[in-house]
Structure formats: structure tokens, C-alpha cells
Design an enzyme around this catalytic site. Sequence first.
Site, PDB file in Angstrom:
ATOM      1  N   ASN A   9       0.882  -1.176   0.000  1.00 63.68           N
ATOM      2  CA  ASN A   9       0.000   0.000   0.000  1.00 63.68           C
ATOM      3  C   ASN A   9       0.912   1.215   0.000  1.00 63.68           C
ATOM      4  O   ASN A   9       1.478   1.568   1.034  1.00 63.68           O
ATOM      5  CB  ASN A   9      -0.890  -0.039   1.261  1.00 63.68           C
ATOM      6  CG  ASN A   9      -1.704   1.231   1.421  1.00 63.68           C
ATOM      7  OD1 ASN A   9      -1.802   2.045   0.494  1.00 63.68           O
ATOM      8  ND2 ASN A   9      -2.299   1.403   2.592  1.00 63.68           N
ATOM      9  N   LYS A  11       0.153   4.254  -0.317  1.00 61.27           N
ATOM     10  CA  LYS A  11      -0.475   5.471   0.248  1.00 61.27           C
ATOM     11  C   LYS A  11      -0.193   6.651  -0.683  1.00 61.27           C
ATOM     12  O   LYS A  11      -0.151   6.463  -1.900  1.00 61.27           O
ATOM     13  CB  LYS A  11       0.023   5.703   1.677  1.00 61.27           C
ATOM     14  CG  LYS A  11      -0.123   4.437   2.530  1.00 61.27           C
ATOM     15  CD  LYS A  11       0.036   4.645   3.993  1.00 61.27           C
ATOM     16  CE  LYS A  11      -0.140   3.317   4.709  1.00 61.27           C
ATOM     17  NZ  LYS A  11      -0.130   3.427   6.152  1.00 61.27           N
ATOM     18  N   HIS A  94      -9.648   1.507   4.504  1.00 61.28           N
ATOM     19  CA  HIS A  94      -8.389   1.618   5.256  1.00 61.28           C
ATOM     20  C   HIS A  94      -8.603   2.560   6.442  1.00 61.28           C
ATOM     21  O   HIS A  94      -9.344   3.543   6.338  1.00 61.28           O
ATOM     22  CB  HIS A  94      -7.279   2.147   4.344  1.00 61.28           C
ATOM     23  CG  HIS A  94      -5.928   2.070   4.990  1.00 61.28           C
ATOM     24  ND1 HIS A  94      -5.506   3.002   5.899  1.00 61.28           N
ATOM     25  CD2 HIS A  94      -4.940   1.153   4.884  1.00 61.28           C
ATOM     26  CE1 HIS A  94      -4.298   2.654   6.323  1.00 61.28           C
ATOM     27  NE2 HIS A  94      -3.932   1.541   5.730  1.00 61.28           N
ATOM     28  N   GLU A  96      -6.928   4.859   7.655  1.00 64.09           N
ATOM     29  CA  GLU A  96      -6.640   6.283   7.397  1.00 64.09           C
ATOM     30  C   GLU A  96      -7.828   6.952   6.709  1.00 64.09           C
ATOM     31  O   GLU A  96      -8.094   8.132   6.933  1.00 64.09           O
ATOM     32  CB  GLU A  96      -5.356   6.413   6.556  1.00 64.09           C
ATOM     33  CG  GLU A  96      -4.125   6.133   7.410  1.00 64.09           C
ATOM     34  CD  GLU A  96      -2.929   5.598   6.639  1.00 64.09           C
ATOM     35  OE1 GLU A  96      -2.912   5.665   5.401  1.00 64.09           O
ATOM     36  OE2 GLU A  96      -2.005   5.086   7.307  1.00 64.09           O
ATOM     37  N   GLU A 166      -5.905  -4.940  10.324  1.00 61.74           N
ATOM     38  CA  GLU A 166      -4.849  -3.967  10.603  1.00 61.74           C
ATOM     39  C   GLU A 166      -5.152  -3.232  11.909  1.00 61.74           C
ATOM     40  O   GLU A 166      -5.922  -2.255  11.907  1.00 61.74           O
ATOM     41  CB  GLU A 166      -4.760  -2.948   9.463  1.00 61.74           C
ATOM     42  CG  GLU A 166      -4.441  -3.547   8.126  1.00 61.74           C
ATOM     43  CD  GLU A 166      -3.788  -2.502   7.206  1.00 61.74           C
ATOM     44  OE1 GLU A 166      -2.670  -2.753   6.754  1.00 61.74           O
ATOM     45  OE2 GLU A 166      -4.389  -1.443   6.977  1.00 61.74           O
ATOM     46  N   GLY A 172       2.153   2.086  10.799  1.00 60.31           N
ATOM     47  CA  GLY A 172       3.135   3.161  10.670  1.00 60.31           C
ATOM     48  C   GLY A 172       3.847   3.507  11.964  1.00 60.31           C
ATOM     49  O   GLY A 172       4.533   4.521  12.055  1.00 60.31           O
ATOM     50  N   SER A 209       2.972  -2.360  10.298  1.00 56.39           N
ATOM     51  CA  SER A 209       4.418  -2.451  10.525  1.00 56.39           C
ATOM     52  C   SER A 209       5.013  -3.807  10.134  1.00 56.39           C
ATOM     53  O   SER A 209       5.952  -4.283  10.773  1.00 56.39           O
ATOM     54  CB  SER A 209       4.768  -2.097  11.979  1.00 56.39           C
ATOM     55  OG  SER A 209       4.413  -0.751  12.244  1.00 56.39           O
TER      56      SER A 209
HETATM   57  P1  PGA Z   1       2.543   0.147   7.673  1.00 56.49           P
HETATM   58  O1  PGA Z   1       1.116   0.422   6.984  1.00 56.49           O
HETATM   59  O2  PGA Z   1       3.049  -1.147   7.105  1.00 56.49           O
HETATM   60  O3  PGA Z   1       3.391   1.331   7.271  1.00 56.49           O
HETATM   61  O4  PGA Z   1       2.315   0.060   9.137  1.00 56.49           O
HETATM   62  C1  PGA Z   1       0.215  -0.627   6.738  1.00 56.49           C
HETATM   63  C2  PGA Z   1      -1.049  -0.080   6.146  1.00 56.49           C
HETATM   64  O5  PGA Z   1      -1.432   1.039   6.489  1.00 56.49           O
HETATM   65  O6  PGA Z   1      -1.683  -0.745   5.308  1.00 56.49           O
END
Ligand code: PGA
Length: 246
Positions: A9, A11, A94, A96, A166, A172, A209
Site C-alpha cells: 500500500n 499510500k 483503510h 486512514e 490492521e 506506521g 508495521s
Molecule cells: P505500515 O502500513 O506497514 O506502514 O504500518 C500498513 C497499512 O497502512 O496498510
Amino acid sequence: MRKRVIAGNWKMNMLPNEAIDFINNLAPLVKDTKNEVILCVPYTDLFYSLLTVQETNIHIGAQNMHWEEKGAYTGEVSAEMLKSINVEYVIIGHSERRQYFNETDETVNLKVKSALKHGLKPIVCVGETLKQREEGKTSEVITSQINKALSGLEKEDLQNVIVAYEPIWAIGTGKTASSEDANESIKEIRKEIENKFDTNDITILYGGSVNEKNAKELFSMSDIDGGLVGGASLKVDIFSQIANCN
Ligand code: PGA
């Protein structure tokens, strides 16, 4: 059908020339993997990425879409628009987007149904906040999210759906859920899906992560089929190691 999937992803990262370079460098490194390798890229990279992955085993997804077919929704992109350029996957719900763009379980469900109607495969995200985890509500939250997200679907639809668990506190932050905790939550999701659809044969990923060091252990757990990878999907050498994990 359960399959090993490694989805990046990106982003809001990567310009088209960076996307093209990335894919050209990644393709030879993942050409022998049996895993399904997906890159979910920004809208502006989709067309370039789709051209660049031709004759590779890399699949392309978008990161969002609108549920309506068409109309006065300035700035939005429909499932049919994505499908028209051969996008295969789309991330839906997601955290976010839930957090910054007011997505709800209801809009997630509308998007999932529209994606399937137009032949896109949704990657549906669920996960609890740190507060919910600390209050012991993880199970309640994720089962409610998954129930609502998949409401109105038929058993056959599950073949084209991927779920990503998630935990929001792990995204993140460098904090990964322990393999056991991630597996437990994913087991709960699988159980809920089995109650609802009479099958638990669905691909469920862990996200939060994931990196080249923890991927192998996470993916070796009984209920974890692969990963949705954010930060670690932006570097070819790191992402290729994750994508090659058995
Ligand atoms: P990350 O993000 O691996 O940077 O923690 C995962 C995601 O948001 O899908």
C-alpha cells in the site's frame, strides 16, 4: 480460496516515473514467487503501473473508490472507471480513510458491493484502536466491522474478497501485533465469516508495521495468509524480500 498474498500500500507516495522504476526493478526479483504480489498505487500511477506490469506476475490495485456509478461527486473515482483501465484490486475502508475522510462501516459496505458488481476485488480493512484494545473490545470491534463490511454479500463473493486485519495502533508506528495476537484476531474474523457464510475459505492478511524481519513469522501462523504492507512497500529490496516469503 485462501492464498498467500503480499499487497503493498503505497499510500500518497510515488510519482509515475518512480512507480515505473520500482516495478521494473521489482519484477525480476519476484518473478519466481508463488505468492500473489499486489501493488496498491495512487490514482495518478495506475495507468503507468498497469502498462509496466504487463508480462510480469505483479497485480495492481487502487487505494479507494466511490460507491456510486457516476454523477456529481467532484474528485471521486468509480469502480467502473477503475475497471475500465484494468485495475484488479481496490483497498476499501483503510483506517486512514475511516479516520481522516469520515468513512463508516456503511460506506465501506456500499463500496465493497460496488467493487464486486464491477468485477474489482476489494481488500477490506478492519482493525481496532489502541483504546479499544486496552478496553478489551478488540473482538467486538472487529467482528462488528467485518459483519457490516460484508453485509449483503453471497458466499460465492468471498472468492473475490480479501480481508486485511490492521490494528490501528500498529500502522506506521513500528509496533507490530505479536504473531499470536494477530493470529487470534484473524481467527475471530474467520469464525465470524464462517458463522455468516458457512465457509471460512477466505484470504485474510495482517497489516501494521510488517517488514522483512517479522514477515516470515507472521505469515507462518495458521490463520494469516499474507500481509498488507505500507512503509516497507516503498523500497524494492525490502518489499521483494517480504513478497518472496513462503
Ligand atoms: P505500515 O502500513 O506497514 O506502514 O504500518 C500498513 C497499512 O497502512 O496498510
